[in-house]
Every structure is written in structure tokens, then in C-alpha cells.
Write a protein that holds these residues in place. Structure first.
Motif, mmCIF file in Angstrom:
data_model
loop_
_atom_site.group_PDB
_atom_site.id
_atom_site.type_symbol
_atom_site.label_atom_id
_atom_site.label_comp_id
_atom_site.label_asym_id
_atom_site.label_seq_id
_atom_site.Cartn_x
_atom_site.Cartn_y
_atom_site.Cartn_z
ATOM 1 N N LEU A 166 1.041 -1.193 0.022
ATOM 2 C CA LEU A 166 0.001 0.057 -0.048
ATOM 3 C C LEU A 166 0.764 1.363 0.064
ATOM 4 O O LEU A 166 0.530 2.362 -0.633
ATOM 5 N N MET A 167 1.933 1.093 0.794
ATOM 6 C CA MET A 167 2.537 2.466 1.006
ATOM 7 C C MET A 167 3.406 2.791 -0.594
ATOM 8 O O MET A 167 3.660 3.751 -0.973
ATOM 9 N N SER A 168 3.952 1.588 -1.166
ATOM 10 C CA SER A 168 4.427 1.716 -2.297
ATOM 11 C C SER A 168 3.568 2.193 -3.360
ATOM 12 O O SER A 168 3.729 3.018 -4.148
ATOM 13 N N LYS A 175 1.103 8.436 -10.847
ATOM 14 C CA LYS A 175 1.779 7.785 -11.783
ATOM 15 C C LYS A 175 1.023 6.383 -12.055
ATOM 16 O O LYS A 175 1.186 5.875 -13.260
ATOM 17 N N VAL A 176 0.383 5.733 -10.976
ATOM 18 C CA VAL A 176 -0.419 4.584 -11.408
ATOM 19 C C VAL A 176 -1.478 4.841 -12.321
ATOM 20 O O VAL A 176 -1.727 3.767 -13.238
ATOM 21 N N MET A 182 -5.606 5.846 -17.341
ATOM 22 C CA MET A 182 -6.933 6.471 -16.884
ATOM 23 C C MET A 182 -6.987 7.697 -16.343
ATOM 24 O O MET A 182 -7.984 8.438 -15.800
ATOM 25 N N GLY A 183 -5.863 8.488 -16.625
ATOM 26 C CA GLY A 183 -5.925 9.944 -16.213
ATOM 27 C C GLY A 183 -6.766 10.845 -16.893
ATOM 28 O O GLY A 183 -7.160 10.371 -17.820
#
Length: 191
Positions: A166-168, A175-176, A182-183
Motif C-alpha cells: 500500500l505504501m508503495s 503515476k499509477v 486512466m488519467g
């Protein structure tokens, strides 16, 4: 049983400021200021504290401390801890930030999301055979129900993801979204 001295009761400036600011933020989150201040004090404390020590340190009524501790225990953010040679109750805060986050999220979900999912589900069931409900109202109710159940399911899924993963993901941020295409794209340039 060791008594704390007046010098030990004084909080370092940074600790005092954290306690005060956490109390202010608690009010914005819908939590009583005293509850938030006690949580902050226990979170930064090197050792478990008694209710009397908390009351003296923060300058709040012992009854307020008792009620606040009860609420914090209900949220599972504070626990009663035995101290050898002292029959009084001592309290310590959960120090693991991920556990704190999960417990707060679980409590909010139980108080806010679960009742909403149930209520909207009941409204949809009641509306099922009602010909007076407009198509717009029915569509919006279905959209709302789909939305809150998706949030509910997402929460359950996130509980299974290890905190390091989760932290990653959090550190990756937008960026994900961009990686998945999907941006929302670039914001429009000011005219």
C-alpha cells in the motif's frame, strides 16, 4: 509504584504543540478535542499512563479522561496495559501507524458506510414495485447504491493488501493512474 515529579509532568514544547494541534484536528474530524488530545499524549508517551496522570498533564477533568479513554478503547486506538506493582489502570496508544489507520477506517466504515449501504439497499427494495418513482430517481438510486457498495468492496480488498505494498502504491500516486491510461489528462491552459 513510581510517582512522577512536576518536572516530568511538563511536556516538551513539540509534544505540547502536537497534543494541541491533534486536538484541533480531531474537532475537524468530528472527534471531541479531549479525546484527540489524550490520543496524541498517549501516542507520544514513552510509557503507559494512568488516567490521573493524563488528567494532570492535560489539565482536564478526570471524568472527561475516563469517558475519552472509553471512546479510544472502543476505536481500538488505546488499550489498557498492566504495570507491575501498580493496581491502577494504565493506558497506551497503538503506535503502529498502519494499524491506527486501519482501525480508524474500520470504525468510520461501520458508522458511516455500512448504514448507508443498508439504507440505500432498503430504499431500492421499497422502490422496486413503486410505479410513482421517476426513472431519474430510480437511476440515481441505483448509481448511488453501486457507488457505496463499490467503496465498501474496495475497503475490504485493501485490508488484504500488505502495508508495504500500500505504501508503495501511495508513493507512486498519480503515476499509477497515468500508467493505466486512466488519467484525466492535462488541465486546460488558462485562457
Amino acid at each position: 509504584m513510581t510517582e512522577i515529579t512536576d518536572n516530568e509532568r511538563r511536556l516538551p514544547r513539540a509534544v505540547e504543540q502536537f497534543v494541541l494541534r491533534w486536538g484541533d484536528m480531531g474537532g475537524q474530524w468530528g472527534v471531541n478535542r479531549s479525546v484527540a488530545q489524550i490520543h496524541a499524549l498517549l501516542y507520544l508517551s514513552e510509557r503507559p499512563l494512568t488516567a490521573e496522570e493524563i488528567a494532570e498533564t492535560l489539565g482536564i477533568a478526570r471524568s472527561n479522561v475516563s469517558n475519552s479513554i472509553r471512546e479510544l478503547i472502543g476505536w481500538k486506538l488505546v488499550r489498557r496495559t498492566p504495570v507491575l506493582g501498580d493496581r491502577r489502570d494504565h493506558y497506551e496508544a497503538e503506535a503502529d501507524l498502519w494499524q491506527m489507520l486501519i482501525r480508524i477506517a474500520q470504525g468510520r466504515k461501520e458508522r458511516e458506510i455500512d448504514p448507508m449501504v443498508e439504507a440505500i439497499g432498503q430504499v431500492l427494495a421499497d422502490a422496486e414495485g413503486d410505479p410513482t418513482i421517476s426513472r431519474v430517481a430510480r437511476t440515481r438510486l441505483n448509481e448511488m447504491h453501486a457507488f457505496v457498495t463499490t467503496i465498501d468492496n474496495w475497503y475490504a480488498q485493501m485490508l488484504t493488501v500488505p502495508p508495504s505494498t500500500l505504501m508503495s502504491l501511495i508513493k507512486l500516486g498519480s503515476k499509477v493512474v497515468n500508467l493505466l491510461g486512466m488519467g484525466r489528462g492535462k488541465p486546460p491552459k488558462p485562457g
